[in-house]
Design a protein around this motif. Structure first.
Motif, PDB file in Angstrom:
ATOM      1  N   GLU A  20     -23.337 -10.985 -20.873  1.00  0.00           N
ATOM      2  CA  GLU A  20     -24.594 -10.963 -20.122  1.00  0.00           C
ATOM      3  C   GLU A  20     -24.974 -12.362 -19.643  1.00  0.00           C
ATOM      4  O   GLU A  20     -25.488 -12.531 -18.527  1.00  0.00           O
ATOM      5  N   VAL A  21     -24.705 -13.374 -20.468  1.00  0.00           N
ATOM      6  CA  VAL A  21     -24.982 -14.755 -20.056  1.00  0.00           C
ATOM      7  C   VAL A  21     -24.084 -15.144 -18.891  1.00  0.00           C
ATOM      8  O   VAL A  21     -24.547 -15.738 -17.907  1.00  0.00           O
ATOM      9  N   PHE A  22     -22.801 -14.820 -18.976  1.00  0.00           N
ATOM     10  CA  PHE A  22     -21.885 -15.115 -17.875  1.00  0.00           C
ATOM     11  C   PHE A  22     -22.322 -14.423 -16.589  1.00  0.00           C
ATOM     12  O   PHE A  22     -22.262 -15.012 -15.501  1.00  0.00           O
ATOM     13  N   GLN A  23     -22.763 -13.190 -16.699  1.00  0.00           N
ATOM     14  CA  GLN A  23     -23.190 -12.455 -15.509  1.00  0.00           C
ATOM     15  C   GLN A  23     -24.374 -13.133 -14.841  1.00  0.00           C
ATOM     16  O   GLN A  23     -24.407 -13.285 -13.608  1.00  0.00           O
ATOM     17  N   GLU A  24     -25.359 -13.552 -15.638  1.00  0.00           N
ATOM     18  CA  GLU A  24     -26.525 -14.232 -15.064  1.00  0.00           C
ATOM     19  C   GLU A  24     -26.131 -15.594 -14.502  1.00  0.00           C
ATOM     20  O   GLU A  24     -26.605 -15.989 -13.430  1.00  0.00           O
TER      21      GLU A  24
END
Length: 268
Positions: A20-24
């Motif tokens: 989720e951090v990578f996506q953001e």
């Protein structure tokens, strides 16, 4: 280059998974990330796998919960670009990780005795993949209020501060030992947010055991803090970093990449 070198994941005390951090980060145009999860390098392998999927470079990182025993205050030490085995870091931090978990279990019992209904199994499950429970995981079981809200902060202080039933803390790692462990693993130690914890006096002393940098840009830093960091960096030949200190919904609301790092040796 757009680098956020201070983000956390669910391997410690963030509400977001690494994915989720990578996506953001990708949505926000971030090119370099460093997960500096507290006192653990457990997420490094996943971070290196996900960097290929999202084409966002993951710089190995950690944030060690340390202490300045001379001045009786906390100090956080960031470690970057250590070797993948991180033997010295792991040996130093594992007992702290375990102490934190046992302490949080004790806090849960005190909160239950104070009359709050609490399901330990739920918090253990919700904390995964972290093997340590943090206060943020406890709070998530007690309230749906936002971290920055008066409701959340009032309950937090009532439980964990002053005479609260779950007040108290663990023994942290000596800051000098933290710096030396990072250096021993081939990494670059950096003092995190010195303005937040008033770590300035300690910096010249840590330089003597291998301190390499200071965090310049941080959401809690004022213009005066940045001036102090820049002066110390120039005086002692230290590089500077920066980042959001992002914790998802377990921290203040801020977009990944909203606070960036200046260029430094980590990108070479």
């Amino acid at each position: 280059m757009k680098a956020d070198l201070h983000v956390h994941s669910s391997y410690s005390d963030s509400s977001l998974t690494m994915k989720e951090v990578f996506q953001e980060a990708k949505r926000n145009g971030v090119t370099h990330l460093s997960f500096v999860d507290h006192d653990t390098v457990a997420g490094l392998a996943e971070a290196k796998r996900l960097e290929k999927e999202y084409d966002v470079t993951a710089i190995p990182g950690i944030e060690i919960s340390a202490y300045d025993f001379e001045r009786d205050r906390k100090v956080h030490i960031l470690g970057y670009n250590y070797d993948q085995h991180a033997r010295h870091i792991t040996r130093l931090c594992t007992p702290l990780f375990e102490r934190r978990h046992e302490h949080t279990l004790w806090q849960i019992e005190q909160i239950k005795r104070a009359g709050y209904r609490f399901h330990v199994e739920r918090v253990l499950e919700a904390a995964k993949p972290s093997t340590t429970i943090y206060k943020q995981h406890v709070m998530a079981q007690l309230t749906d209020a936002a971290y920055d809200s008066n409701t959340y902060q009032t309950l937090y202080r009532k439980l964990f501060k002053g005479e609260g039933p779950a007040a108290g803390d663990i023994i942290y790692i000596d800051a000098f030992d933290a710096v030396e462990a990072i250096v021993a693993d081939g990494g670059l130690p950096v003092v995190a947010h010195p303005g937040q914890l008033d770590s300035y006096e300690l910096i010249p002393e840590l330089v003597e055991v291998g301190l390499a940098g200071i965090e310049l840009h941080h959401p809690d830093h004022t213009e005066l803090d940045r001036d102090k960091v820049e002066a110390l960096a120039e005086s002692f030949g230290l590089f500077m970093t920066g980042g959001t200190d992002h914790h998802g919904s377990f921290g203040s609301k801020i977009e990944i990449g909203a606070v960036l790092s200046p260029f430094n040796p980590l990108f070479r």
